[in-house]
Motif scaffolding. Sequence first.
Motif, PDB file in Angstrom:
ATOM      1  N   MET A 117       0.824  -1.202   0.000  1.00  0.00           N
ATOM      2  CA  MET A 117       0.000   0.000   0.000  1.00  0.00           C
ATOM      3  C   MET A 117       0.861   1.257   0.000  1.00  0.00           C
ATOM      4  N   TYR A 118       1.994   1.228   0.724  1.00  0.00           N
ATOM      5  CA  TYR A 118       2.864   2.403   0.770  1.00  0.00           C
ATOM      6  C   TYR A 118       3.368   2.755  -0.625  1.00  0.00           C
ATOM      7  N   LYS A 119       3.845   1.749  -1.346  1.00  0.00           N
ATOM      8  CA  LYS A 119       4.397   1.988  -2.683  1.00  0.00           C
ATOM      9  C   LYS A 119       3.331   2.568  -3.611  1.00  0.00           C
ATOM     10  N   GLU A 120       2.116   2.054  -3.506  1.00  0.00           N
ATOM     11  CA  GLU A 120       0.989   2.560  -4.308  1.00  0.00           C
ATOM     12  C   GLU A 120       0.706   4.031  -3.975  1.00  0.00           C
ATOM     13  N   ASN A 121       0.727   4.359  -2.685  1.00  0.00           N
ATOM     14  CA  ASN A 121       0.480   5.742  -2.264  1.00  0.00           C
ATOM     15  C   ASN A 121       1.598   6.674  -2.695  1.00  0.00           C
ATOM     16  N   ILE A 122       2.854   6.235  -2.559  1.00  0.00           N
ATOM     17  CA  ILE A 122       3.962   7.113  -2.938  1.00  0.00           C
ATOM     18  C   ILE A 122       3.937   7.369  -4.444  1.00  0.00           C
ATOM     19  N   THR A 123       3.593   6.367  -5.224  1.00  0.00           N
ATOM     20  CA  THR A 123       3.492   6.538  -6.676  1.00  0.00           C
ATOM     21  C   THR A 123       2.391   7.540  -7.020  1.00  0.00           C
ATOM     22  N   ALA A 124       1.241   7.425  -6.353  1.00  0.00           N
ATOM     23  CA  ALA A 124       0.124   8.350  -6.601  1.00  0.00           C
ATOM     24  C   ALA A 124       0.477   9.773  -6.181  1.00  0.00           C
ATOM     25  N   ILE A 125       1.186   9.929  -5.076  1.00  0.00           N
ATOM     26  CA  ILE A 125       1.601  11.258  -4.610  1.00  0.00           C
ATOM     27  C   ILE A 125       2.636  11.852  -5.558  1.00  0.00           C
ATOM     28  N   ILE A 145       4.066   9.872   4.697  1.00  0.00           N
ATOM     29  CA  ILE A 145       2.695   9.365   4.591  1.00  0.00           C
ATOM     30  C   ILE A 145       2.324   8.651   5.884  1.00  0.00           C
ATOM     31  N   MET A 146       1.119   8.940   6.370  1.00  0.00           N
ATOM     32  CA  MET A 146       0.586   8.257   7.540  1.00  0.00           C
ATOM     33  C   MET A 146      -0.899   8.039   7.302  1.00  0.00           C
ATOM     34  N   GLY A 147      -1.257   6.815   6.941  1.00  0.00           N
ATOM     35  CA  GLY A 147      -2.658   6.510   6.653  1.00  0.00           C
ATOM     36  C   GLY A 147      -3.128   7.258   5.420  1.00  0.00           C
ATOM     37  N   LYS A 148      -4.197   8.049   5.589  1.00  0.00           N
ATOM     38  CA  LYS A 148      -4.792   8.794   4.467  1.00  0.00           C
ATOM     39  C   LYS A 148      -4.347  10.256   4.429  1.00  0.00           C
ATOM     40  N   ILE A 149      -3.275  10.565   5.162  1.00  0.00           N
ATOM     41  CA  ILE A 149      -2.723  11.921   5.123  1.00  0.00           C
ATOM     42  C   ILE A 149      -1.239  11.837   4.751  1.00  0.00           C
ATOM     43  N   ALA A 150      -0.747  12.926   4.194  1.00  0.00           N
ATOM     44  CA  ALA A 150       0.668  12.981   3.836  1.00  0.00           C
ATOM     45  C   ALA A 150       1.131  14.429   3.806  1.00  0.00           C
ATOM     46  N   MET A 151       2.440  14.582   3.882  1.00  0.00           N
ATOM     47  CA  MET A 151       3.072  15.891   3.795  1.00  0.00           C
ATOM     48  C   MET A 151       4.176  15.779   2.749  1.00  0.00           C
ATOM     49  N   TYR A 165      11.607  29.088  -3.999  1.00  0.00           N
ATOM     50  CA  TYR A 165      10.501  28.669  -3.146  1.00  0.00           C
ATOM     51  C   TYR A 165      10.704  27.274  -2.568  1.00  0.00           C
ATOM     52  N   TYR A 166      10.211  27.104  -1.349  1.00  0.00           N
ATOM     53  CA  TYR A 166      10.025  25.792  -0.746  1.00  0.00           C
ATOM     54  C   TYR A 166       8.557  25.703  -0.373  1.00  0.00           C
ATOM     55  N   ASP A 167       7.901  24.649  -0.852  1.00  0.00           N
ATOM     56  CA  ASP A 167       6.483  24.424  -0.590  1.00  0.00           C
ATOM     57  C   ASP A 167       6.321  23.233   0.342  1.00  0.00           C
ATOM     58  N   TYR A 168       5.364  23.342   1.241  1.00  0.00           N
ATOM     59  CA  TYR A 168       4.920  22.210   2.047  1.00  0.00           C
ATOM     60  C   TYR A 168       3.457  21.993   1.691  1.00  0.00           C
ATOM     61  N   LEU A 169       3.166  20.820   1.142  1.00  0.00           N
ATOM     62  CA  LEU A 169       1.804  20.494   0.747  1.00  0.00           C
ATOM     63  C   LEU A 169       1.212  19.492   1.725  1.00  0.00           C
ATOM     64  N   SER A 170       0.068  19.829   2.294  1.00  0.00           N
ATOM     65  CA  SER A 170      -0.696  18.873   3.092  1.00  0.00           C
ATOM     66  C   SER A 170      -1.619  18.135   2.140  1.00  0.00           C
ATOM     67  N   LEU A 171      -1.539  16.821   2.172  1.00  0.00           N
ATOM     68  CA  LEU A 171      -2.298  15.990   1.245  1.00  0.00           C
ATOM     69  C   LEU A 171      -3.240  15.074   2.009  1.00  0.00           C
ATOM     70  N   THR A 172      -4.381  14.792   1.419  1.00  0.00           N
ATOM     71  CA  THR A 172      -5.353  13.859   1.981  1.00  0.00           C
ATOM     72  C   THR A 172      -5.890  12.996   0.853  1.00  0.00           C
TER      73      THR A 172
END
Length: 122
Positions: A1-9, A80-86, A98-105
Amino acid sequence: MYKENITAIELLVTNYFEGIFYGDTQKLQSCFHNNTPIYGDIKGADYFKSSENYIEGVANRQSPNDLKETFNMKIVGVDIMGKIAMAKLHVPMLGYNYYDYLSLTKIENEWKIVAKIFTHVE
């Protein structure tokens, strides 16, 4: 699941980068959840807009690509932690560092930006 999420992000961030760099507002819009807040500072000046206002600004400026800039945007890190990521990104363009921090859900099985904060570093 982690690999799938990192690819999608990584795909989401690629679309975000390309939207900004090429001025592709449809691609950029697809990255954000509804009316995402964007906070930052540019050389000490406070910045606040909704994603809609931000994308409108992207539509009404020359893109870094049009200005013949080199694409140097990159992912610095993703957590990534569950359904949230930074995601921490380096987004040098238009004379800024620029440096951006994106909060993802993950919403309805799709990763979206739900908040963006950024700064310019000399």
